[in-house]
Design an enzyme around this catalytic site. Structure first.
Site, PDB file in Angstrom:
ATOM      1  N   CYS A   1       6.588 -14.475  18.772  1.00  0.00           N
ATOM      2  CA  CYS A   1       5.528 -15.090  17.962  1.00  0.00           C
ATOM      3  C   CYS A   1       4.562 -13.972  17.586  1.00  0.00           C
ATOM      4  O   CYS A   1       4.961 -12.832  17.393  1.00  0.00           O
ATOM      5  CB  CYS A   1       4.844 -16.227  18.722  1.00  0.00           C
ATOM      6  SG  CYS A   1       4.030 -15.687  20.239  1.00  0.00           S
ATOM      7  N   ARG A   2       3.299 -14.280  17.493  1.00  0.00           N
ATOM      8  CA  ARG A   2       2.312 -13.264  17.113  1.00  0.00           C
ATOM      9  C   ARG A   2       1.997 -12.345  18.287  1.00  0.00           C
ATOM     10  O   ARG A   2       2.022 -11.133  18.169  1.00  0.00           O
ATOM     11  CB  ARG A   2       1.056 -13.961  16.605  1.00  0.00           C
ATOM     12  CG  ARG A   2      -0.035 -13.007  16.124  1.00  0.00           C
ATOM     13  CD  ARG A   2      -1.153 -13.779  15.410  1.00  0.00           C
ATOM     14  NE  ARG A   2      -2.240 -12.875  15.053  1.00  0.00           N
ATOM     15  CZ  ARG A   2      -3.271 -12.616  15.850  1.00  0.00           C
ATOM     16  NH1 ARG A   2      -3.362 -13.183  17.048  1.00  0.00           N
ATOM     17  NH2 ARG A   2      -4.225 -11.793  15.460  1.00  0.00           N
TER      18      ARG A   2
END
Length: 106
Positions: free
Chosen positions: A63-64
């Site tokens: 993800c981020r």
């Protein structure tokens, strides 16, 4: 305890053309801003779309920053008993910092 790999290990796998699946659990608008060519399955839909996740090779989820992907790995391990999952430590931000400082990250 979930299994993790570093962005350096991921880059090595890509460079060596290893057989693995990369899944990006960020929202579509984040994926559209920049991505690592993974399959985009936002976290909210990860169990619904679990049939898209390979079971016969390593699957790296990112993800981020690594938080949502860790949640995705835990859900998939607990609900479906998958054992081939790895969380990308530090997420796309760690990739940006290590390899691609110009990459725009939402």
């Amino acid at each position: 305890m979930i299994k993790e790999i570093t962005v350096e290990e991921l880059k090595e796998k890509i460079d060596n053309k290893e057989d693995f699946q990369l899944i990006d659990v960020r929202e579509t608008f984040e994926y559209d801003t920049s991505n690592l060519d993974g399959l985009n399955i936002p976290l909210a839909g990860i169990l619904i779309e679990a049939d898209k996740i390979a079971q016969d090779k390593p699957v790296i989820i990112h993800c981020r920053s690594g938080k949502r992907s860790a949640a995705a790995v835990m859900q998939l391990e607990q609900q479906l008993g998958l054992t081939n999952l790895y969380n990308l430590k530090g997420g796309i931000l760690a990739w940006q910092e290590a390899f691609d400082p110009e990459m725009p990250v939402y």
